[in-house]
Write a protein that holds these residues in place. Structure first.
Motif, mmCIF file in Angstrom:
data_model
loop_
_atom_site.group_PDB
_atom_site.id
_atom_site.type_symbol
_atom_site.label_atom_id
_atom_site.label_comp_id
_atom_site.label_asym_id
_atom_site.label_seq_id
_atom_site.Cartn_x
_atom_site.Cartn_y
_atom_site.Cartn_z
ATOM 1 N N ALA A 123 4.034 -9.578 4.460
ATOM 2 C CA ALA A 123 2.727 -9.088 4.013
ATOM 3 C C ALA A 123 2.586 -7.606 4.343
ATOM 4 O O ALA A 123 2.100 -6.813 3.540
ATOM 5 N N ILE A 124 3.030 -7.246 5.539
ATOM 6 C CA ILE A 124 3.063 -5.854 5.990
ATOM 7 C C ILE A 124 4.405 -5.663 6.681
ATOM 8 O O ILE A 124 4.817 -6.514 7.474
ATOM 9 N N VAL A 137 5.274 2.389 5.788
ATOM 10 C CA VAL A 137 4.696 1.058 5.992
ATOM 11 C C VAL A 137 4.461 0.426 4.629
ATOM 12 O O VAL A 137 3.912 1.063 3.728
ATOM 13 N N GLY A 138 4.874 -0.840 4.503
ATOM 14 C CA GLY A 138 4.735 -1.554 3.241
ATOM 15 C C GLY A 138 3.622 -2.583 3.285
ATOM 16 O O GLY A 138 3.371 -3.199 4.328
ATOM 17 N N PHE A 139 2.977 -2.777 2.135
ATOM 18 C CA PHE A 139 1.876 -3.727 2.008
ATOM 19 C C PHE A 139 2.074 -4.574 0.758
ATOM 20 O O PHE A 139 2.306 -4.040 -0.325
ATOM 21 N N ALA A 140 1.927 -5.890 0.909
ATOM 22 C CA ALA A 140 2.042 -6.816 -0.222
ATOM 23 C C ALA A 140 0.775 -6.755 -1.081
ATOM 24 O O ALA A 140 -0.284 -6.317 -0.640
ATOM 25 N N ARG A 141 0.912 -7.232 -2.287
ATOM 26 C CA ARG A 141 -0.150 -7.168 -3.289
ATOM 27 C C ARG A 141 -1.467 -7.797 -2.830
ATOM 28 O O ARG A 141 -2.540 -7.310 -3.170
ATOM 29 N N ALA A 165 -0.930 -10.130 12.870
ATOM 30 C CA ALA A 165 -0.085 -11.321 12.900
ATOM 31 C C ALA A 165 0.855 -11.381 11.694
ATOM 32 O O ALA A 165 1.872 -12.074 11.732
ATOM 33 N N GLN A 166 0.522 -10.637 10.632
ATOM 34 C CA GLN A 166 1.346 -10.636 9.423
ATOM 35 C C GLN A 166 2.307 -9.445 9.358
ATOM 36 O O GLN A 166 3.039 -9.290 8.384
#
Length: 190
Positions: A123-124, A137-141, A165-166
């Motif tokens: 998710a992150i 830093v990556g973030f899911a849709r 937590a994600q």
């Protein structure tokens, strides 16, 4: 396969630097922002660079480096506004990898490792070196609404904290994940 858009935040005012740090030429001949863009572009499906109004020189350099450039009218209000602008301009992405244009030393392999974590369901995702989280830093849709709600100088740190937590940390040996350019003395380390 998920489409990952790299958002290169290049809309800062360089106040602490005292001039246009993103156009500063590195020893390899590339400008700071151009190098950051190329490193990001090697691992994502496309790069969207967010610049401030009037940053024509930086915008042209980023276009030449392969980025689509978006001008953020609200750039003066802070990084959160620039990030939200970038997400809005790439709303069809499956995930976003957020990188800073003043961090030209992040290795493309590091970027690829974070992208792999996103493609595998994180998710992150963020790189980590010796216990310190770095960039990009990556973030899911499914976090798009949170990203779009950012404003002012409140960047994505609040989202990372909210969904701690994600967060998947990717251990790397790359010191570039922690090195940015804020003042001219940051270039002495070259």
């Amino acid at each position: 396969m998920a489409q990952i858009t790299g958002i290169l935040l290049a809309a800062g005012a360089s106040r602490r630097f005292g001039g246009d740090k993103l156009s500063y030429t590195l020893p390899n001949g590339s400008a700071v922002a151009e190098q950051a863009c190329r490193n990001l572009g090697q691992a994502v499906d496309r790069v969207l660079a967010v610049v401030r109004p009037g940053a024509d020189v930086v915008a042209e350099a980023l276009k030449a480096a392969g980025a689509r450039v978006v001008v953020c009218a609200e750039a003066d209000s802070g990084m959160g506004a620039s990030l939200a602008c970038g997400v809005a301009a790439s709303a069809d992405a499956d995930a976003w990898l957020v990188a800073l244009a003043d961090m030209p030393w992040i290795a493309p392999q590091t970027v690829a490792s974070v992208v792999d974590a996103l493609r595998n369901g994180a998710a992150i995702a963020a790189p980590c070196r010796q216990g310190r989280r770095g960039h990009p830093v990556g973030f899911a849709r499914h976090l798009a609404a949170d990203l779009l709600a950012l404003h002012g100088d409140n960047g994505a740190k609040s989202i990372i904290e909210r969904y701690r937590a994600q967060l998947q940390l990717v251990e790397v040996a790359d010191p570039g994940i922690l090195r940015d350019i804020d003042t001219p003395t940051d270039l002495i380390q070259l």
